[in-house]
Design a protein around this motif. Structure first.
Motif, PDB file in Angstrom:
ATOM      1  N   TRP A  76       0.861  -1.178   0.000  1.00  0.00           N
ATOM      2  CA  TRP A  76       0.000   0.000   0.000  1.00  0.00           C
ATOM      3  C   TRP A  76       0.901   1.232   0.000  1.00  0.00           C
ATOM      4  CZ3 TRP A  76      -4.982  -0.213  -1.040  1.00  0.00           C
ATOM      5  CH2 TRP A  76      -5.659  -1.412  -0.821  1.00  0.00           C
ATOM      6  N   VAL A  77       0.667   2.115  -0.955  1.00  0.00           N
ATOM      7  CA  VAL A  77       1.469   3.318  -1.099  1.00  0.00           C
ATOM      8  C   VAL A  77       0.610   4.522  -0.717  1.00  0.00           C
ATOM      9  CG1 VAL A  77       2.764   4.761  -2.716  1.00  0.00           C
ATOM     10  CG2 VAL A  77       2.804   2.263  -2.957  1.00  0.00           C
ATOM     11  N   ASP A  78       1.139   5.343   0.189  1.00  0.00           N
ATOM     12  CA  ASP A  78       0.465   6.571   0.605  1.00  0.00           C
ATOM     13  C   ASP A  78       0.523   7.559  -0.551  1.00  0.00           C
ATOM     14  OD1 ASP A  78      -0.425   8.914   1.813  1.00  0.00           O
ATOM     15  OD2 ASP A  78       0.809   8.655   3.607  1.00  0.00           O
ATOM     16  N   VAL A  79      -0.646   7.989  -1.037  1.00  0.00           N
ATOM     17  CA  VAL A  79      -0.708   8.816  -2.238  1.00  0.00           C
ATOM     18  C   VAL A  79      -0.938  10.292  -1.922  1.00  0.00           C
ATOM     19  CG1 VAL A  79      -1.934   9.188  -4.413  1.00  0.00           C
ATOM     20  CG2 VAL A  79      -1.523   6.868  -3.592  1.00  0.00           C
ATOM     21  N   LEU A  80      -1.955  10.574  -1.142  1.00  0.00           N
ATOM     22  CA  LEU A  80      -2.282  11.960  -0.839  1.00  0.00           C
ATOM     23  C   LEU A  80      -3.303  12.033   0.283  1.00  0.00           C
ATOM     24  CD1 LEU A  80      -5.273  12.224  -2.306  1.00  0.00           C
ATOM     25  CD2 LEU A  80      -3.926  12.824  -4.265  1.00  0.00           C
ATOM     26  N   SER A  81      -3.567  13.245   0.718  1.00  0.00           N
ATOM     27  CA  SER A  81      -4.593  13.479   1.728  1.00  0.00           C
ATOM     28  C   SER A  81      -5.972  13.353   1.091  1.00  0.00           C
ATOM     29  CB  SER A  81      -4.433  14.880   2.319  1.00  0.00           C
ATOM     30  OG  SER A  81      -5.543  15.218   3.111  1.00  0.00           O
ATOM     31  N   ALA A  82      -6.905  12.776   1.806  1.00  0.00           N
ATOM     32  CA  ALA A  82      -8.273  12.674   1.305  1.00  0.00           C
ATOM     33  C   ALA A  82      -8.858  14.058   1.035  1.00  0.00           C
ATOM     34  CB  ALA A  82      -9.137  11.890   2.286  1.00  0.00           C
ATOM     35  N   ASP A  83      -8.362  15.065   1.730  1.00  0.00           N
ATOM     36  CA  ASP A  83      -8.825  16.437   1.504  1.00  0.00           C
ATOM     37  C   ASP A  83      -8.456  16.945   0.115  1.00  0.00           C
ATOM     38  OD1 ASP A  83      -9.879  16.579   4.080  1.00  0.00           O
ATOM     39  OD2 ASP A  83      -8.059  17.479   4.910  1.00  0.00           O
ATOM     40  N   ASP A  84      -7.461  16.333  -0.527  1.00  0.00           N
ATOM     41  CA  ASP A  84      -7.024  16.748  -1.856  1.00  0.00           C
ATOM     42  C   ASP A  84      -7.823  16.099  -2.978  1.00  0.00           C
ATOM     43  OD1 ASP A  84      -5.060  18.418  -0.804  1.00  0.00           O
ATOM     44  OD2 ASP A  84      -3.574  16.807  -0.763  1.00  0.00           O
ATOM     45  N   LEU A  85      -8.700  15.154  -2.639  1.00  0.00           N
ATOM     46  CA  LEU A  85      -9.515  14.512  -3.663  1.00  0.00           C
ATOM     47  C   LEU A  85     -10.611  15.461  -4.134  1.00  0.00           C
ATOM     48  CD1 LEU A  85     -10.011  10.965  -2.121  1.00  0.00           C
ATOM     49  CD2 LEU A  85      -8.715  11.514  -4.185  1.00  0.00           C
ATOM     50  N   PRO A  86     -10.855  15.513  -5.426  1.00  0.00           N
ATOM     51  CA  PRO A  86     -11.956  16.350  -5.916  1.00  0.00           C
ATOM     52  C   PRO A  86     -13.294  15.671  -5.615  1.00  0.00           C
ATOM     53  CG  PRO A  86     -10.985  15.131  -7.720  1.00  0.00           C
ATOM     54  CD  PRO A  86     -10.146  14.837  -6.500  1.00  0.00           C
ATOM     55  N   THR A  87     -14.354  16.430  -5.614  1.00  0.00           N
ATOM     56  CA  THR A  87     -15.684  15.885  -5.388  1.00  0.00           C
ATOM     57  C   THR A  87     -16.287  15.460  -6.720  1.00  0.00           C
ATOM     58  OG1 THR A  87     -15.980  17.325  -3.487  1.00  0.00           O
ATOM     59  CG2 THR A  87     -17.974  16.390  -4.443  1.00  0.00           C
ATOM     60  N   ASP A  88     -16.627  14.170  -6.845  1.00  0.00           N
ATOM     61  CA  ASP A  88     -17.215  13.629  -8.076  1.00  0.00           C
ATOM     62  C   ASP A  88     -16.459  14.086  -9.317  1.00  0.00           C
ATOM     63  OD1 ASP A  88     -19.281  12.065  -6.894  1.00  0.00           O
ATOM     64  OD2 ASP A  88     -20.383  13.908  -6.478  1.00  0.00           O
ATOM     65  N   ASP A  89     -15.151  13.850  -9.293  1.00  0.00           N
ATOM     66  CA  ASP A  89     -14.298  14.256 -10.414  1.00  0.00           C
ATOM     67  C   ASP A  89     -13.068  13.361 -10.451  1.00  0.00           C
ATOM     68  OD1 ASP A  89     -13.541  15.702 -12.642  1.00  0.00           O
ATOM     69  OD2 ASP A  89     -13.301  17.607 -11.583  1.00  0.00           O
ATOM     70  N   VAL A  90     -12.146  13.665 -11.344  1.00  0.00           N
ATOM     71  CA  VAL A  90     -10.946  12.864 -11.552  1.00  0.00           C
ATOM     72  C   VAL A  90      -9.712  13.725 -11.316  1.00  0.00           C
ATOM     73  CG1 VAL A  90     -11.051  13.304 -14.042  1.00  0.00           C
ATOM     74  CG2 VAL A  90      -9.731  11.359 -13.194  1.00  0.00           C
ATOM     75  N   LEU A  91      -8.665  13.086 -10.803  1.00  0.00           N
ATOM     76  CA  LEU A  91      -7.402  13.761 -10.513  1.00  0.00           C
ATOM     77  C   LEU A  91      -6.259  12.874 -10.984  1.00  0.00           C
ATOM     78  CD1 LEU A  91      -5.803  15.999  -8.916  1.00  0.00           C
ATOM     79  CD2 LEU A  91      -5.920  14.454  -6.956  1.00  0.00           C
ATOM     80  N   GLY A  92      -5.309  13.443 -11.709  1.00  0.00           N
ATOM     81  CA  GLY A  92      -4.131  12.703 -12.136  1.00  0.00           C
ATOM     82  C   GLY A  92      -3.021  12.821 -11.109  1.00  0.00           C
ATOM     83  N   VAL A  93      -2.366  11.691 -10.795  1.00  0.00           N
ATOM     84  CA  VAL A  93      -1.240  11.666  -9.861  1.00  0.00           C
ATOM     85  C   VAL A  93      -0.194  10.692 -10.395  1.00  0.00           C
ATOM     86  CG1 VAL A  93      -2.607  12.253  -7.810  1.00  0.00           C
ATOM     87  CG2 VAL A  93      -2.290   9.852  -8.429  1.00  0.00           C
ATOM     88  N   VAL A  94       1.035  10.868  -9.968  1.00  0.00           N
ATOM     89  CA  VAL A  94       2.090   9.913 -10.288  1.00  0.00           C
ATOM     90  C   VAL A  94       2.415   9.164  -9.009  1.00  0.00           C
ATOM     91  CG1 VAL A  94       4.463   9.611 -11.070  1.00  0.00           C
ATOM     92  CG2 VAL A  94       2.993  11.318 -12.167  1.00  0.00           C
ATOM     93  N   VAL A  95       2.320   7.830  -9.079  1.00  0.00           N
ATOM     94  CA  VAL A  95       2.559   6.974  -7.921  1.00  0.00           C
ATOM     95  C   VAL A  95       3.537   5.886  -8.336  1.00  0.00           C
ATOM     96  CG1 VAL A  95       1.502   5.450  -6.219  1.00  0.00           C
ATOM     97  CG2 VAL A  95       0.199   7.387  -7.103  1.00  0.00           C
ATOM     98  N   ALA A  96       4.645   5.802  -7.638  1.00  0.00           N
ATOM     99  CA  ALA A  96       5.663   4.798  -7.937  1.00  0.00           C
ATOM    100  C   ALA A  96       6.020   4.792  -9.421  1.00  0.00           C
ATOM    101  CB  ALA A  96       5.187   3.412  -7.477  1.00  0.00           C
ATOM    102  N   GLY A  97       6.111   5.977 -10.005  1.00  0.00           N
ATOM    103  CA  GLY A  97       6.485   6.110 -11.408  1.00  0.00           C
ATOM    104  C   GLY A  97       5.371   5.826 -12.396  1.00  0.00           C
ATOM    105  N   ARG A  98       4.154   5.607 -11.923  1.00  0.00           N
ATOM    106  CA  ARG A  98       3.021   5.315 -12.803  1.00  0.00           C
ATOM    107  C   ARG A  98       2.071   6.503 -12.840  1.00  0.00           C
ATOM    108  NH1 ARG A  98       1.615  -0.988 -12.012  1.00  0.00           N
ATOM    109  NH2 ARG A  98       3.703  -1.615 -11.403  1.00  0.00           N
ATOM    110  N   ASP A  99       1.535   6.776 -14.029  1.00  0.00           N
ATOM    111  CA  ASP A  99       0.540   7.832 -14.211  1.00  0.00           C
ATOM    112  C   ASP A  99      -0.823   7.219 -13.878  1.00  0.00           C
ATOM    113  OD1 ASP A  99      -0.628  10.235 -14.872  1.00  0.00           O
ATOM    114  OD2 ASP A  99      -0.164  10.108 -17.016  1.00  0.00           O
ATOM    115  N   ILE A 100      -1.432   7.694 -12.786  1.00  0.00           N
ATOM    116  CA  ILE A 100      -2.663   7.117 -12.243  1.00  0.00           C
ATOM    117  C   ILE A 100      -3.759   8.173 -12.239  1.00  0.00           C
ATOM    118  CG2 ILE A 100      -3.719   6.077 -10.184  1.00  0.00           C
ATOM    119  CD1 ILE A 100      -1.573   4.280 -11.278  1.00  0.00           C
ATOM    120  N   ALA A 101      -4.983   7.748 -12.533  1.00  0.00           N
ATOM    121  CA  ALA A 101      -6.159   8.603 -12.392  1.00  0.00           C
ATOM    122  C   ALA A 101      -6.920   8.155 -11.152  1.00  0.00           C
ATOM    123  CB  ALA A 101      -7.054   8.497 -13.622  1.00  0.00           C
TER     124      ALA A 101
END
Length: 105
Positions: free
Chosen positions: A6-31
């Motif tokens: 399990w990789v810590d990605v971000l704070s739940a407060d940073d999640l958009p409401t009913d939307d999508v967010l792009g992040v890079v996790v362990a070198g992978r482009d994740i939505a």
């Protein structure tokens, strides 16, 4: 031998409401998608046109690719509308306290 963590990605407060967010996790482009109270994760690159899905339109459990308007179900990555035919890789997500974690191998 493959291991998953399990990789810590971000704070739940940073999640958009009913939307999508792009992040890079362990070198992978994740939505990351939020639909109601649920959080889902898939690869962020469309399997058809190489567009970033975080630039697309989220409608319920479907993400629409911004390039050719193909759609995927964010819960499991399966294609739901042409021209896409290949599924996205999806990742297990958990929210623990105020942190969002992804399971990446």
């Amino acid at each position: 031998m493959s291991t998953t963590a399990w990789v810590d990605v971000l704070s739940a407060d940073d999640l958009p409401t009913d939307d999508v967010l792009g992040v890079v996790v362990a070198g992978r482009d994740i939505a990351l998608y939020t639909v109601g109270d649920a959080v889902y994760a898939t690869d962020n690159i469309c399997t058809h046109g190489q567009a970033r899905l975080c630039d697309g339109f989220l409608d319920g459990h479907e993400i629409e690719c911004p390039l050719h308007q193909g759609k995927f179900d964010v819960r499991d990555g399966r294609p739901t509308c042409a021209p896409v035919t290949a599924a996205l890789r999806s990742y297990p997500v958990k929210v623990d306290g105020q942190r969002v974690y992804l399971q990446i191998d």
